[in-house]
Scaffold this active site. Structure first.
Site, PDB file in Angstrom:
ATOM      1  N   GLU A  63       0.677  -1.265   0.159  1.00 39.93           N
ATOM      2  CA  GLU A  63      -0.309   0.278  -0.140  1.00 39.93           C
ATOM      3  C   GLU A  63       0.819   1.108  -0.361  1.00 39.93           C
ATOM      4  OE1 GLU A  63      -2.590  -0.229   3.612  1.00 39.93           O
ATOM      5  OE2 GLU A  63      -4.061  -1.908   2.428  1.00 39.93           O
TER       6      GLU A  63
ATOM      7  N   ASN B   1       2.133  -5.337  -3.562  1.00 37.55           N
ATOM      8  CA  ASN B   1       0.807  -5.177  -3.696  1.00 37.55           C
ATOM      9  C   ASN B   1       0.104  -4.496  -2.723  1.00 37.55           C
ATOM     10  OD1 ASN B   1      -1.210  -7.958  -2.230  1.00 37.55           O
ATOM     11  ND2 ASN B   1      -1.099  -7.007  -0.058  1.00 37.55           N
TER      12      ASN B   1
ATOM     13  N   HIS C 235     -10.642  -6.544  -2.251  1.00 38.33           N
ATOM     14  CA  HIS C 235     -11.528  -6.625  -0.745  1.00 38.33           C
ATOM     15  C   HIS C 235     -12.441  -5.489  -2.191  1.00 38.33           C
ATOM     16  CE1 HIS C 235      -9.032  -7.722   2.017  1.00 38.33           C
ATOM     17  NE2 HIS C 235      -8.257  -6.774   2.419  1.00 38.33           N
TER      18      HIS C 235
ATOM     19  N   GLU D 277      -6.027 -11.563  -1.024  1.00 34.84           N
ATOM     20  CA  GLU D 277      -6.668 -10.929   0.255  1.00 34.84           C
ATOM     21  C   GLU D 277      -8.586 -11.025  -0.578  1.00 34.84           C
ATOM     22  OE1 GLU D 277      -5.087  -7.586   2.356  1.00 34.84           O
ATOM     23  OE2 GLU D 277      -3.562  -8.106   2.605  1.00 34.84           O
TER      24      GLU D 277
ATOM     25  N   ASP E  10     -12.182 -10.793  -0.289  1.00 36.22           N
ATOM     26  CA  ASP E  10     -13.567 -11.024   0.322  1.00 36.22           C
ATOM     27  C   ASP E  10     -14.182 -10.296  -0.783  1.00 36.22           C
ATOM     28  OD1 ASP E  10     -12.658  -7.906   1.283  1.00 36.22           O
ATOM     29  OD2 ASP E  10     -12.415  -9.885   3.582  1.00 36.22           O
TER      30      ASP E  10
HETATM   31  C1  XIL Z   1      -6.512  -6.570   8.020  1.00 38.93           C
HETATM   32  C2  XIL Z   1      -6.213  -7.682   9.438  1.00 38.93           C
HETATM   33  O1  XIL Z   1      -7.469  -8.499   8.708  1.00 38.93           O
HETATM   34  C3  XIL Z   1      -7.651  -7.260  10.292  1.00 38.93           C
HETATM   35  O2  XIL Z   1      -7.237  -8.085  11.773  1.00 38.93           O
HETATM   36  C4  XIL Z   1      -6.045  -6.301  11.063  1.00 38.93           C
HETATM   37  O3  XIL Z   1      -6.911  -5.753  12.093  1.00 38.93           O
HETATM   38  C5  XIL Z   1      -5.937  -5.582  10.519  1.00 38.93           C
HETATM   39  O4  XIL Z   1      -5.136  -5.321   9.078  1.00 38.93           O
HETATM   40  N1  XIL Z   1      -5.187  -5.032   3.550  1.00 38.93           N
HETATM   41  C6  XIL Z   1      -3.816  -5.959   3.996  1.00 38.93           C
HETATM   42  C7  XIL Z   1      -4.216  -6.452   5.267  1.00 38.93           C
HETATM   43  O5  XIL Z   1      -2.519  -5.419   3.277  1.00 38.93           O
HETATM   44  O6  XIL Z   1      -2.828  -7.018   6.325  1.00 38.93           O
HETATM   45  C8  XIL Z   1      -5.411  -5.995   5.894  1.00 38.93           C
HETATM   46  O7  XIL Z   1      -5.543  -6.411   6.873  1.00 38.93           O
HETATM   47  C9  XIL Z   1      -6.538  -5.587   5.366  1.00 38.93           C
HETATM   48  C10 XIL Z   1      -5.896  -4.412   4.203  1.00 38.93           C
END
Ligand code: XIL
Length: 392
Positions: A187, A230, A266, A295, A297
């Site tokens: 990020e 990422n 996400h 990641e 979802d």
């Molecule tokens: C999130 C986790 O899922 C949580 O448990 C934590 O409190 C905050 O981070 N982008 C990312 C991840 O790269 O590391 C993040 O994970 C979600 C967004």
């Protein structure tokens, strides 16, 4: 064979379940139309193959985040990875790749400057090895989840550089040869596609050159791991993914060892689907990079604790299916990771107020339409579509 018996047998054979009771054996009916629990109604010989891992075959690594640390620490359930036997069982058999959800982040690994707390990260590595899974390391250079002692430490530029180098050498070195992909930098661009020059302590104090150094140090510490950028909201072709496209070309021209670009994925049913996901990944593949979805979802609006509607679940399943198909369609996209697989432990309701139900399984581990959508897309690509184990 009932699910409880399957899990018990597996637990005994594997001998790794930490003395918990099996919680989901007598699962209540799934809210909103979930499907039967894994293994139920399937011939014994096929039950073990009724998984995402089997459906994927060798087409792609199908992964999940391993719950622990981060938001989990403030929830009222026991630690999922050690104390939820059903969770562990499914973690071991549904997936071929694991990511540390929080356990390899700075604030987790480095409670103070002198201490590296590797217990949980080691446990994930061991679990993966026992189950024939690969691991994605996450993450080394980020603006979030850094310990207070680092952010507020008043370190000089030289000290910070030395700290990051030591961190990368120690962490990447510890798992050298055992990590498939490292999210080296996470990020680094903001939502306006600008470098996080204020928010990111490393970039603020050391300039963008530190990002290249992080990749070099990671390569030296583990020549085998694929090294990734990422980020989120880089699913499609947009100013933010354009920024990565430009930066990565510069870095590659300078000989910086960047191997991959990944989008977190996400997503929300509130927004339209990023229909150019495959095209976006493909342009990075055309630079000679690996790509990944890291990641995934798909959250939905659930105001005042509402249950998901059938329409929301259908849309969610469609999003999961389309991401899976996009990942499968791009050469060099070797891994597709879900950010958790059961709603119980999802970060979504904790982070996005009034939203939830973002994963592929209900809290009782029954499967949502989204589970089947992913599984069927995987099976179509691996040639396992129509296999009797996957027929339900
Ligand atoms: C999130 C986790 O899922 C949580 O448990 C934590 O409190 C905050 O981070 N982008 C990312 C991840 O790269 O590391 C993040 O994970 C979600 C967004």
């Amino acid at each position: 064979m009932m699910r409880r018996e399957i899990l018990t047998a597996a637990a005994v054979t594997a001998g790794t379940i930490a003395g918990g009771t099996l919680v989901a054996g007598s699962a209540a009916a799934a809210p909103g139309g979930g499907d039967a629990a894994p293994g139920r109604g399937t011939a014994p010989g096929l039950a073990k193959k009724d998984t995402l891992a089997f459906a994927a075959g060798s087409a792609i690594r199908i992964g999940t985040a391993v719950a622990g640390g981060g938001h989990h620490d403030s929830q009222d359930y026991p630690p999922p990875f050690t104390d939820d036997a059903t969770y562990r069982e499914l973690l071991g058999r549904e997936f071929t790749s694991l990511s540390a959800e929080n356990q390899m982040k700075w604030d987790f690994l480095r409670p103070d400057r002198e201490t590296f707390r590797f217990d949980e990260a080691d446990a994930i590595m061991d679990f993966a090895a026992e189950h024939g899974q690969v691991v994605r390391g996450h993450t080394l250079l980020w603006h979030n989840q850094n310990p207070e002692w680092l952010e507020q430490g008043g370190f000089s530029a030289d000290e910070l550089r030395a700290l990051l180098k030591e961190h990368i050498e120690t962490v990447v070195g510890r798992y050298a040869g055992r990590i498939h992909q490292w999210d080296v930098a996470n990020e680094i661009f903001d939502d306006d596609a600008r470098l996080r020059e204020e928010q990111n302590i490393w970039i603020r104090e050391l300039g963008i050159g530190i990002v290249a150094d992080a990749f070099r140090w990671a390569r030296a510490a583990d020549p085998q791991a694929q090294l990734f950028f990422n980020d989120y909201n880089v699913d499609g072709i947009n100013p933010k993914s354009d920024a990565y496209y430009a930066l990565i070309q510069e870095l590659l021209a300078d000989g910086v060892p960047v191997d991959g670009f990944s989008t977190q994925g996400h997503l929300s049913t509130r927004y339209g689907f990023p229909g150019d996901l495959a095209d976006n990944l493909q342009r990075f593949a055309d630079l000679g990079l690996r790509t990944a979805v890291t990641e995934l979802d798909v959250r939905m609006d659930l105001p005042d604790g509402a249950e998901p509607t059938p329409e929301q679940l259908e849309k969610q399943a469609e999003y999961y299916r389309r991401v899976t198909e996009a990942a499968l369609s791009v050469e060099g996209c070797e891994s597709l990771t879900l950010w958790g697989f059961v709603d119980t432990y999802s970060w979504v309701p904790v982070t996005f107020e009034g939203q939830g139900a973002a994963t592929v399984m209900w809290e009782d581990y029954t499967r949502k339409p989204a589970y089947h959508a992913v599984r069927d897309a995987l099976a179509a690509a691996s040639g396992r579509a129509g296999h009797p184990a996957l027929e339900r």
